[in-house]
Write a protein that holds these residues in place. Structure first.
Motif, PDB file in Angstrom:
ATOM      1  N   ILE A 406       0.824  -1.211   0.000  1.00 37.18           N
ATOM      2  CA  ILE A 406       0.000   0.000   0.000  1.00 37.18           C
ATOM      3  C   ILE A 406       0.855   1.256   0.000  1.00 37.18           C
ATOM      4  O   ILE A 406       0.327   2.364   0.113  1.00 37.18           O
ATOM      5  CB  ILE A 406      -0.976   0.006   1.197  1.00 37.18           C
ATOM      6  N   GLU A 407       2.177   1.093  -0.098  1.00 39.63           N
ATOM      7  CA  GLU A 407       3.110   2.219  -0.204  1.00 39.63           C
ATOM      8  C   GLU A 407       2.974   3.175   0.974  1.00 39.63           C
ATOM      9  O   GLU A 407       3.071   4.394   0.817  1.00 39.63           O
ATOM     10  CB  GLU A 407       2.917   2.942  -1.539  1.00 39.63           C
ATOM     11  N   CYS A 408       2.750   2.623   2.152  1.00 42.32           N
ATOM     12  CA  CYS A 408       2.558   3.453   3.344  1.00 42.32           C
ATOM     13  C   CYS A 408       3.867   4.064   3.824  1.00 42.32           C
ATOM     14  O   CYS A 408       3.864   5.051   4.567  1.00 42.32           O
ATOM     15  CB  CYS A 408       1.907   2.653   4.461  1.00 42.32           C
ATOM     16  N   GLY A 409       4.999   3.462   3.455  1.00 42.60           N
ATOM     17  CA  GLY A 409       6.293   4.009   3.845  1.00 42.60           C
ATOM     18  C   GLY A 409       6.794   3.557   5.203  1.00 42.60           C
ATOM     19  O   GLY A 409       7.844   4.014   5.658  1.00 42.60           O
ATOM     20  N   SER A 410       6.083   2.656   5.873  1.00 46.60           N
ATOM     21  CA  SER A 410       6.523   2.192   7.197  1.00 46.60           C
ATOM     22  C   SER A 410       7.896   1.535   7.122  1.00 46.60           C
ATOM     23  O   SER A 410       8.744   1.740   7.989  1.00 46.60           O
ATOM     24  CB  SER A 410       5.502   1.201   7.771  1.00 46.60           C
ATOM     25  N   CYS A 411       8.129   0.744   6.072  1.00 47.74           N
ATOM     26  CA  CYS A 411       9.416   0.047   5.933  1.00 47.74           C
ATOM     27  C   CYS A 411      10.559   1.027   5.707  1.00 47.74           C
ATOM     28  O   CYS A 411      11.628   0.910   6.323  1.00 47.74           O
ATOM     29  CB  CYS A 411       9.341  -0.975   4.805  1.00 47.74           C
ATOM     30  N   SER A 412      10.334   2.017   4.847  1.00 47.78           N
ATOM     31  CA  SER A 412      11.376   3.012   4.593  1.00 47.78           C
ATOM     32  C   SER A 412      11.665   3.827   5.842  1.00 47.78           C
ATOM     33  O   SER A 412      12.814   4.180   6.124  1.00 47.78           O
ATOM     34  CB  SER A 412      10.946   3.946   3.457  1.00 47.78           C
ATOM     35  N   TYR A 413      10.609   4.134   6.593  1.00 44.30           N
ATOM     36  CA  TYR A 413      10.777   4.942   7.805  1.00 44.30           C
ATOM     37  C   TYR A 413      11.628   4.227   8.851  1.00 44.30           C
ATOM     38  O   TYR A 413      12.481   4.826   9.501  1.00 44.30           O
ATOM     39  CB  TYR A 413       9.393   5.254   8.386  1.00 44.30           C
ATOM     40  N   ILE A 414      11.422   2.919   8.971  1.00 48.71           N
ATOM     41  CA  ILE A 414      12.074   2.164  10.043  1.00 48.71           C
ATOM     42  C   ILE A 414      13.452   1.654   9.637  1.00 48.71           C
ATOM     43  O   ILE A 414      14.249   1.234  10.490  1.00 48.71           O
ATOM     44  CB  ILE A 414      11.173   0.971  10.455  1.00 48.71           C
ATOM     45  N   CYS A 415      13.779   1.695   8.349  1.00 51.38           N
ATOM     46  CA  CYS A 415      15.017   1.084   7.843  1.00 51.38           C
ATOM     47  C   CYS A 415      16.263   1.858   8.279  1.00 51.38           C
ATOM     48  O   CYS A 415      16.450   3.013   7.869  1.00 51.38           O
ATOM     49  CB  CYS A 415      14.968   1.013   6.318  1.00 51.38           C
ATOM     50  N   PRO A 416      17.158   1.259   9.099  1.00 55.64           N
ATOM     51  CA  PRO A 416      18.378   1.969   9.507  1.00 55.64           C
ATOM     52  C   PRO A 416      19.390   2.094   8.378  1.00 55.64           C
ATOM     53  O   PRO A 416      20.271   2.949   8.425  1.00 55.64           O
ATOM     54  CB  PRO A 416      18.921   1.085  10.643  1.00 55.64           C
ATOM     55  N   GLY A 417      19.266   1.246   7.335  1.00 59.85           N
ATOM     56  CA  GLY A 417      20.172   1.331   6.195  1.00 59.85           C
ATOM     57  C   GLY A 417      19.742   2.349   5.160  1.00 59.85           C
ATOM     58  O   GLY A 417      20.446   2.546   4.177  1.00 59.85           O
ATOM     59  N   ARG A 418      18.551   2.972   5.378  1.00 60.37           N
ATOM     60  CA  ARG A 418      18.004   4.011   4.507  1.00 60.37           C
ATOM     61  C   ARG A 418      17.801   3.530   3.071  1.00 60.37           C
ATOM     62  O   ARG A 418      18.010   4.266   2.100  1.00 60.37           O
ATOM     63  CB  ARG A 418      18.883   5.270   4.510  1.00 60.37           C
ATOM     64  N   LEU A 419      17.394   2.269   2.928  1.00 60.21           N
ATOM     65  CA  LEU A 419      17.089   1.756   1.594  1.00 60.21           C
ATOM     66  C   LEU A 419      15.884   2.501   1.017  1.00 60.21           C
ATOM     67  O   LEU A 419      14.954   2.855   1.749  1.00 60.21           O
ATOM     68  CB  LEU A 419      16.768   0.258   1.651  1.00 60.21           C
ATOM     69  N   HIS A 420      15.878   2.672  -0.276  1.00 59.82           N
ATOM     70  CA  HIS A 420      14.769   3.353  -0.945  1.00 59.82           C
ATOM     71  C   HIS A 420      13.691   2.303  -1.257  1.00 59.82           C
ATOM     72  O   HIS A 420      13.420   1.983  -2.426  1.00 59.82           O
ATOM     73  CB  HIS A 420      15.267   4.023  -2.220  1.00 59.82           C
ATOM     74  N   LEU A 421      13.082   1.800  -0.211  1.00 58.46           N
ATOM     75  CA  LEU A 421      12.196   0.649  -0.363  1.00 58.46           C
ATOM     76  C   LEU A 421      10.929   0.968  -1.151  1.00 58.46           C
ATOM     77  O   LEU A 421      10.608   0.299  -2.132  1.00 58.46           O
ATOM     78  CB  LEU A 421      11.854   0.082   1.025  1.00 58.46           C
ATOM     79  N   VAL A 422      10.171   1.975  -0.709  1.00 57.90           N
ATOM     80  CA  VAL A 422       8.905   2.269  -1.378  1.00 57.90           C
ATOM     81  C   VAL A 422       9.136   2.652  -2.833  1.00 57.90           C
ATOM     82  O   VAL A 422       8.398   2.238  -3.731  1.00 57.90           O
ATOM     83  CB  VAL A 422       8.144   3.385  -0.637  1.00 57.90           C
ATOM     84  N   HIS A 423      10.159   3.442  -3.064  1.00 59.77           N
ATOM     85  CA  HIS A 423      10.479   3.813  -4.447  1.00 59.77           C
ATOM     86  C   HIS A 423      10.725   2.559  -5.285  1.00 59.77           C
ATOM     87  O   HIS A 423      10.280   2.469  -6.443  1.00 59.77           O
ATOM     88  CB  HIS A 423      11.717   4.712  -4.464  1.00 59.77           C
ATOM     89  N   SER A 424      11.412   1.594  -4.700  1.00 59.49           N
ATOM     90  CA  SER A 424      11.700   0.351  -5.397  1.00 59.49           C
ATOM     91  C   SER A 424      10.416  -0.418  -5.711  1.00 59.49           C
ATOM     92  O   SER A 424      10.255  -0.972  -6.808  1.00 59.49           O
ATOM     93  CB  SER A 424      12.635  -0.505  -4.534  1.00 59.49           C
ATOM     94  N   PHE A 425       9.472  -0.424  -4.775  1.00 58.54           N
ATOM     95  CA  PHE A 425       8.224  -1.165  -4.998  1.00 58.54           C
ATOM     96  C   PHE A 425       7.372  -0.485  -6.072  1.00 58.54           C
ATOM     97  O   PHE A 425       6.709  -1.152  -6.864  1.00 58.54           O
ATOM     98  CB  PHE A 425       7.431  -1.291  -3.698  1.00 58.54           C
TER      99      PHE A 425
END
Length: 441
Positions: A406-425
């Motif tokens: 749902i592209e909520c951004g929770s994963c990107s927010y919590i990621c200590p490695g600062r991966l561009h997760l939502v952008h990737s999805f």
């Protein structure tokens, strides 16, 4: 909260700058730009020509598609152009440009239709459709289409007052300032669905809204109750809210009606009441203007089509050159690069941040901590999806249900490695859509 959903995060709220600021009406600009699509679904076709005079509330673009919403003139005046203009989605779109004559002369067809008590369910749906209403929480799905998709299936109506995104207080102010309109809209939806009860869900970081709504309810409740929910992001997402209120799980790929639920944003519900009782279509919306680069954060009632630049100027402009400007919240909002783009129906907030805030990591690194997995409210595996997308392994992305993100951004927010997760999805979804168009997988 009776049924907590899995995952989620607790970002700092940053709502203090505007939570006590009453909604101020922003005078309409000299020129408005109205894109032919401000909703999910088919774009409209202009029905006016350059040089034509139009009245306030007059239809200027329509579509025969069932998944669409008509566009109305948000000022009276002259059609200056029908041309491609900047759109806040980052692209450009055919738009009707109106020169405001300052008269706000309403179209003669605009008249009160009655009330939820005097109209039939079919008449109420027709009013919603003709008013051009869409979901005002940000998704902008045509409201009449959403209503129709749940007819005969819905036993639970949930009004979404969670407003879980940081910074945004527009729905909060609507609940404080127009609770009667919200209840009027709730009654209209209850009549459409033939329900005897409904729930208004509000997070507990808005105790004054909970109290105001409860105080506005009739003594016997009228079948409507207010449900305070523990503050947690993304509580305002449909599937998470249904889980929180009812305990029901919407299956992957299914709509809320699959579990007998319908969810409508609180300002959308108030707009239904206004459309019924005044006949006025959706011409304005409440926008929270905030962020560290904004001189005087406010909540403004803005005519649709107003340039973003004019909205920021109404708050005193920028205290310093912003590093980033976002339409919507910081978790799910869309970055803006052109302030000539207009406010559209889905604009619930405009945020501007100072240099250094939200600066992306140039070389993000996964440290395999698994925190993104714990934070995902859709029970996905973000770290695996990320790596598969990076290697262009689209079949694996699809097998791991990237479309359910749902592209909520929770994963990107919590990621200590600062991966561009939502952008990737988002990239993976786009690649899959393109592959399907080509006939691949």
């Amino acid at each position: 909260m009776i049924f907590p959903f899995q995952g989620g995060v607790h970002p700092e709220g940053h709502k203090d700058a505007t939570r006590q600021k009453p909604i101020e009406p922003l005078p309409p600009p000299a020129r408005v730009v109205l894109p032919v699509s401000m909703h999910i679904g088919a774009p409209c076709e202009p029905v006016v020509k350059v040089g034509q005079h139009v009245l306030l509330g007059e239809k200027i673009a329509v579509s025969a598609s069932p998944v669409s919403a008509p566009i109305h003139a948000s000022v009276s005046g002259t059609v200056a152009a029908v041309e491609v203009c900047p759109h806040p989605n980052g692209g450009r779109m055919l738009s009707v440009v109106l020169e405001n004559d300052g008269a706000d002369a309403p179209h003669p067809d605009i008249r009160p239709f009655g009330s939820a008590e005097t109209l039939t369910a079919e008449e109420l749906i027709a009013v919603v459709r003709e008013a051009g209403l869409v979901g005002l929480g940000g998704a902008a799905f045509p409201t009449h289409t959403k209503i129709a998709s749940g007819l005969g299936k819905v036993d639970t109506l949930i009004v979404n007052g969670a407003e879980c995104e940081p910074y945004i207080t527009s729905d909060h102010r609507v609940m404080l300032e127009t609770p009667e309109e919200i209840l009027g809209g709730v009654r209209a939806l209850m009549k459409i669905y033939g329900l005897e009860s409904a729930v208004i869900a509000v997070e507990t970081n808005k105790p004054d809204a909970v109290e105001t709504l409860r105080r506005t309810l009739p003594r016997r409740g009228d079948g409507v109750r207010v449900a305070p929910l523990a503050t947690r992001y993304p509580q305002g997402a449909e599937k998470q809210l249904i889980r929180a209120v009812t305990g029901r799980e919407v299956p992957p790929g299914a709509l809320p009606a699959a579990v007998g639920a319908a969810v409508f944003n609180v300002d959308t519900v108030a707009s239904i009441h206004r459309a019924v009782t005044t006949g006025m279509p959706l011409l304005r919306r409440v926008v929270t203007v905030s962020g560290s680069a904004v001189s005087n954060p406010k909540n403004l009632s803005v005519r649709i089509g107003t340039p973003l630049r004019a909205v920021f100027e109404a708050t005193g402009g920028f205290r310093e050159q912003p590093f980033k400007i976002i339409m919507g919240g910081p978790m799910m909002g869309v970055a803006q690069h052109n302030l000539d783009a207009p406010v559209v129906k889905g604009t619930n907030a405009l945020l501007a941040f100072s240099r250094g805030e939200g600066k992306p990591e140039k070389e993000p690194v996964c440290i395999r901590c698994g925190r993104c997995v714990s934070a995902c409210p859709m029970r996905l595996l973000p770290v695996y999806l990320y790596h598969y997308e990076q290697k262009n392994m689209l079949a694996e992305c699809e097998r791991m249900r990237v479309s359910d993100c749902i592209e909520c951004g929770s994963c990107s927010y919590i990621c200590p490695g600062r991966l561009h997760l939502v952008h990737s999805f988002r990239t993976a979804k786009q690649k899959l859509r393109e592959a399907r168009k080509r006939g691949g997988n």
